[in-house]
Scaffold this motif. Sequence first.
Motif, short mmCIF file in Angstrom:
data_model
loop_
_atom_site.label_atom_id
_atom_site.label_comp_id
_atom_site.label_asym_id
_atom_site.label_seq_id
_atom_site.Cartn_x
_atom_site.Cartn_y
_atom_site.Cartn_z
N VAL A 221 -52.60 6.99 -5.98
CA VAL A 221 -52.82 5.93 -6.95
C VAL A 221 -52.17 6.21 -8.30
O VAL A 221 -51.48 5.35 -8.86
N GLY A 222 -52.39 7.38 -8.86
CA GLY A 222 -51.90 7.66 -10.21
C GLY A 222 -52.76 7.01 -11.27
O GLY A 222 -53.91 6.61 -11.01
N GLY A 223 -52.22 6.89 -12.49
CA GLY A 223 -52.91 6.21 -13.57
C GLY A 223 -54.23 6.85 -13.95
O GLY A 223 -54.36 8.08 -13.97
N LEU A 226 -55.94 9.46 -11.51
CA LEU A 226 -55.35 10.80 -11.56
C LEU A 226 -55.81 11.53 -12.82
O LEU A 226 -56.19 12.71 -12.78
N ALA A 244 -48.27 6.52 -5.70
CA ALA A 244 -48.83 6.08 -6.98
C ALA A 244 -48.83 4.57 -6.99
O ALA A 244 -48.14 3.93 -7.77
N VAL A 254 -44.06 3.56 -16.39
CA VAL A 254 -45.01 4.33 -15.61
C VAL A 254 -45.89 5.15 -16.55
O VAL A 254 -45.42 5.70 -17.53
N ARG A 255 -47.18 5.17 -16.25
CA ARG A 255 -48.11 5.98 -17.04
C ARG A 255 -48.17 7.37 -16.43
O ARG A 255 -48.59 7.55 -15.30
N GLY A 256 -47.73 8.35 -17.17
CA GLY A 256 -47.80 9.73 -16.70
C GLY A 256 -49.20 10.26 -16.89
O GLY A 256 -49.97 9.72 -17.67
N PRO A 257 -49.54 11.32 -16.16
CA PRO A 257 -50.89 11.89 -16.27
C PRO A 257 -51.07 12.64 -17.59
O PRO A 257 -50.56 13.75 -17.75
N SER A 258 -51.79 12.04 -18.53
CA SER A 258 -51.88 12.68 -19.86
C SER A 258 -52.72 13.95 -19.83
O SER A 258 -52.63 14.77 -20.73
N TYR A 260 -52.25 16.37 -17.81
CA TYR A 260 -51.53 17.32 -16.96
C TYR A 260 -51.63 18.75 -17.47
O TYR A 260 -51.37 19.69 -16.72
N LEU A 261 -52.08 18.93 -18.71
CA LEU A 261 -52.22 20.32 -19.20
C LEU A 261 -53.42 21.04 -18.58
O LEU A 261 -53.57 22.25 -18.76
N ILE A 263 -53.40 21.47 -15.55
CA ILE A 263 -52.70 22.21 -14.49
C ILE A 263 -52.50 23.68 -14.90
O ILE A 263 -52.96 24.58 -14.19
N MET A 270 -49.41 20.83 -9.06
CA MET A 270 -49.22 19.44 -8.70
C MET A 270 -48.06 19.42 -7.72
O MET A 270 -46.95 19.81 -8.07
N ILE B 241 -45.29 24.69 -15.80
CA ILE B 241 -45.87 24.24 -17.07
C ILE B 241 -46.50 25.45 -17.73
O ILE B 241 -47.59 25.91 -17.37
N VAL B 254 -52.32 12.75 -25.70
CA VAL B 254 -51.25 13.52 -25.07
C VAL B 254 -50.37 12.58 -24.26
O VAL B 254 -50.87 11.68 -23.58
N ARG B 255 -49.05 12.77 -24.35
CA ARG B 255 -48.12 11.98 -23.55
C ARG B 255 -47.92 12.69 -22.22
O ARG B 255 -47.39 13.79 -22.17
N GLY B 256 -48.33 12.06 -21.15
CA GLY B 256 -48.12 12.64 -19.83
C GLY B 256 -46.71 12.38 -19.37
O GLY B 256 -46.03 11.49 -19.89
N PRO B 257 -46.23 13.16 -18.41
CA PRO B 257 -44.86 12.99 -17.92
C PRO B 257 -44.72 11.72 -17.09
O PRO B 257 -45.14 11.69 -15.94
N SER B 258 -44.10 10.68 -17.66
CA SER B 258 -44.06 9.40 -16.94
C SER B 258 -43.12 9.46 -15.74
O SER B 258 -43.21 8.62 -14.86
N TYR B 260 -43.25 11.70 -13.46
CA TYR B 260 -43.83 12.67 -12.52
C TYR B 260 -43.64 12.27 -11.07
O TYR B 260 -43.78 13.10 -10.18
N LEU B 261 -43.29 10.99 -10.82
CA LEU B 261 -43.07 10.59 -9.42
C LEU B 261 -41.78 11.16 -8.84
O LEU B 261 -41.53 11.06 -7.64
N MET B 270 -45.08 20.95 -9.51
CA MET B 270 -45.36 21.22 -10.92
C MET B 270 -46.45 22.28 -10.92
O MET B 270 -47.56 22.04 -10.45
N GLY B 272 -48.83 25.18 -12.61
CA GLY B 272 -49.47 25.73 -13.79
C GLY B 272 -49.89 27.16 -13.53
O GLY B 272 -50.16 27.53 -12.39
#
Lengths: 331, 331
Positions: A221-223, A226, A244, A254-258, A260-261, A263, A270, B241, B254-258, B260-261, B270, B272
């Motif tokens: 799904v993502g967004g 996720l 996604a 596309v909305r990236g996973p904010s 992700y830190l 991880i 991921m 990361i 936070v800006r996630g990696p858009s 990532y797909l 990815m 960590g």
Amino acid sequence: MKNTKVVLNQRPEGALKESDMVLVEETLPALEDGEVLLEVEHLSVDAFIRTTFDEGAFHGTADLGQPIMALGTARVVDSRFDGLNQGDAVFGPMGAQTHAKLPGAMLQKLDESELPARSFLGVLGLATGMTAYAGMTWVAEVSEGDTVVVSAAAGAVGSCACQVAKNLGARVIGIAGGPAKVDYLVNEIGCDAAIDYKAGDLEGQLSAAAPDGVDVFFDNVGGEILDTLLLHINERARVVICGAVSQYERTGDVRGPSNYLKIPEKNASMLGFTVMRFAEQYPEIQSGITDWVLSGKLKLPEQVENGIDQFPRALTLLFSGGHMGKLLVAP
Amino acid sequence: MKNTKVVLNQRPEGALKESDMVLVEETLPALEDGEVLLEVEHLSVDAFIRTTFDEGAFHGTADLGQPIMALGTARVVDSRFDGLNQGDAVFGPMGAQTHAKLPGAMLQKLDESELPARSFLGVLGLATGMTAYAGMTWVAEVSEGDTVVVSAAAGAVGSCACQVAKNLGARVIGIAGGPAKVDYLVNEIGCDAAIDYKAGDLEGQLSAAAPDGVDVFFDNVGGEILDTLLLHINERARVVICGAVSQYERTGDVRGPSNYLKIPEKNASMLGFTVMRFAEQYPEIQSGITDWVLSGKLKLPEQVENGIDQFPRALTLLFSGGHMGKLLVAP
């Protein structure tokens, strides 16, 4: 031979509409050497089809006026290809149409002795059951006692993924939208718990269902889903990015996973994969799945829409969440 | 004994300012049993310090009025702890101050016979050289012929990471801001190429420096740099990361990696990690690094700011990109 095909009428902007596609009738020309005439029996309604509607797509871009790309199963009506005869069941890139004229070399002859031909679009489908099997077994490396969460769990990949994880010894939580899907996940698919994301408070529902955190998240799904899951991962968690669906219609936005830190914070990974990486294991995957299906440990309910004219609506259903299990069109 | 300490004056909003910190003088009370009195020699200026200024931080939250958390090396002035004597060099959580009174059990006695004590904050530092060594060797699994890109490459971790990857046989491209850093990366650190992200057209510079794509991206930055790199990863790429210095000051935003797909599209990962995962390999890492330093295959230039009053400015330098190599404060 008459053929009715679904073609791309215009490139969709934002949410896919039925009117982005249109039906066209034609008469197929005569077979040439090496070709096969097919009556399409089942078309697989897959999320990747949507991605072919945009310019520069990963799976190739659909041309306006050409049949929309779709995988399917078909019966051979006439053959000028050695190795395929009238009545054989085949799998291949049929396109969204009632009949197809294709080079025999592009087709895979199907063995119907154990499971029906349409299983090769579902429980034995490369992008469905086989993706779920490989993803849970070798990418997520699910083992006994893991807590596994699956998003879009009531969909075709998700339904298989939940059961594969169960069969590998995990505790499995499915996420889907609406009470009917929650019921389906717990009572038909065998999830230990199910979360209705449309009911709100995803965070609270997840804390209740997975109080000890999440070892594997299998994401389709993502967004926001996720991002919320990332807040609940355990040390050394595996977040498998299978798809996604929430993001496919957001070209260029596309909305990236904010989160992700989480991880690095959790020593987590991921992991992306496509099933093609496991080509050498295809026979192993197929026999594993067939054994589970025959012994009742894996099933993939099917929702079949009848008539090629239903294809555009079926494809939009895939993105509005209006189906459970494997969505097929029988032209 | 007089002590001057740097304390948190107010929780920063947005970019860290020197005025968020303030100097306070105090007289240290007498030693109790088990404690050691220390003269701090070098303080490590690390990005994680910034994260302790916010509520609910991963590394713990700094209290207003308490010395700001900082790792450092010190000389023992007086000891009531068995095993540490006057004159010994130690490593530990000194706090941002000139002197410290700490339980001896919290300190690690340092062997100065091969490398000077301050090396344990830099090339032998857990969060610096050891992180770079473990990350490149066991997380990214760099091997001969890989194309490796490192962001924040002129920083402490980045400088080490570039050289570790070189020593493992990779072609290494560093990303940093400004011509001085590009010069440093190519001429001091030994990168095969360097990219100045401040010069614009990151995409074009990357295509020129890595025409065959990227096998490993070791990211300390996040944001736009991560998003651009994701467009250039090869099949089975590893995106490690390590940090996200561009995002630490964007609490709640936070800006996630858009892109990532690209991870599933490329069968990539990815990954960590925190160096603590490799605690059993610490002796191996330390001897590996020491050998490389002594044979000239690994160096970490140091920028030392003198005086405890320079600590607030040094910490802001870390985020404005105004340093190269390892940033230290000598109180």
